[in-house]
Motif scaffolding. Sequence first.
Motif, mmCIF file in Angstrom:
data_model
loop_
_atom_site.group_PDB
_atom_site.id
_atom_site.type_symbol
_atom_site.label_atom_id
_atom_site.label_comp_id
_atom_site.label_asym_id
_atom_site.label_seq_id
_atom_site.Cartn_x
_atom_site.Cartn_y
_atom_site.Cartn_z
ATOM 1 N N LEU A 67 -3.668 76.579 54.321
ATOM 2 C CA LEU A 67 -3.207 75.487 53.458
ATOM 3 C C LEU A 67 -4.171 75.221 52.302
ATOM 4 C CD1 LEU A 67 -1.929 72.966 56.160
ATOM 5 C CD2 LEU A 67 -0.570 74.489 54.719
ATOM 6 N N GLY A 117 -0.084 76.734 57.524
ATOM 7 C CA GLY A 117 1.219 76.771 56.885
ATOM 8 C C GLY A 117 2.093 77.764 57.630
ATOM 9 N N SER A 169 -3.713 80.101 49.982
ATOM 10 C CA SER A 169 -2.367 79.914 50.533
ATOM 11 C C SER A 169 -1.438 81.073 50.178
ATOM 12 C CB SER A 169 -1.774 78.589 50.035
ATOM 13 O OG SER A 169 -1.725 78.556 48.621
#
Length: 204
Positions: A147, A132, A172
């Motif tokens: 993620l 991410g 995350s």
Amino acid sequence: MVACMRIGKIKPPALHASRQVRFCYVINNCTFITRQHGFTYLAVLIALAIIGATLASTGMVWHTAVQREKERELLFVGNQIRQAIGRYYLAEPVKQYPQTLDDLLRDPRQPGVVRHLRKLYPDPITGTTEWGLLKGRDGRITGVYSLSLAQPIKQANFRGADQMFAEKEKYSDWQFVYRPTPGRATTPRHPIAPTPPAQADAKR
């Protein structure tokens, strides 16, 4: 072998006194054998239950150990990428964040080959190289995160910039962001030596 008779349902026949004694002995002996088999069966069930519980407990301990090791790897890898972003930002000629993670492997602003990160590490939790990306207003990358939406085991005792990860609900939420410190020196810490242009052209 003499078949056992269930007491209470079959009435013993009228026998001679000596035969009655033998008949009672057979009945009592069969009852003892039946009870012995019952105890053996119960012991086997208890043993199987204990073995099953032990295996389940061992599996949980092993899974927890593996997960904790992945968390340590994520903290290491995430900080490696964060530090690389910091080195990229502080490098000359202009302060800016990388456009892509590949820019960390080779700084496109430099005439020679300058590497702020030696390789693009995979996410230890998901097992892929897809991260991410946290971006600033200019669309450049300021940090990365896993993620994975799984809940971390580690909830406390983080160090340094990772202290904000305490009591997070998902991996995350562990966001490895580089934020410039006001008044910090403009030269990057632990820079990776650039490759001269002549050598860089020879490697192409």
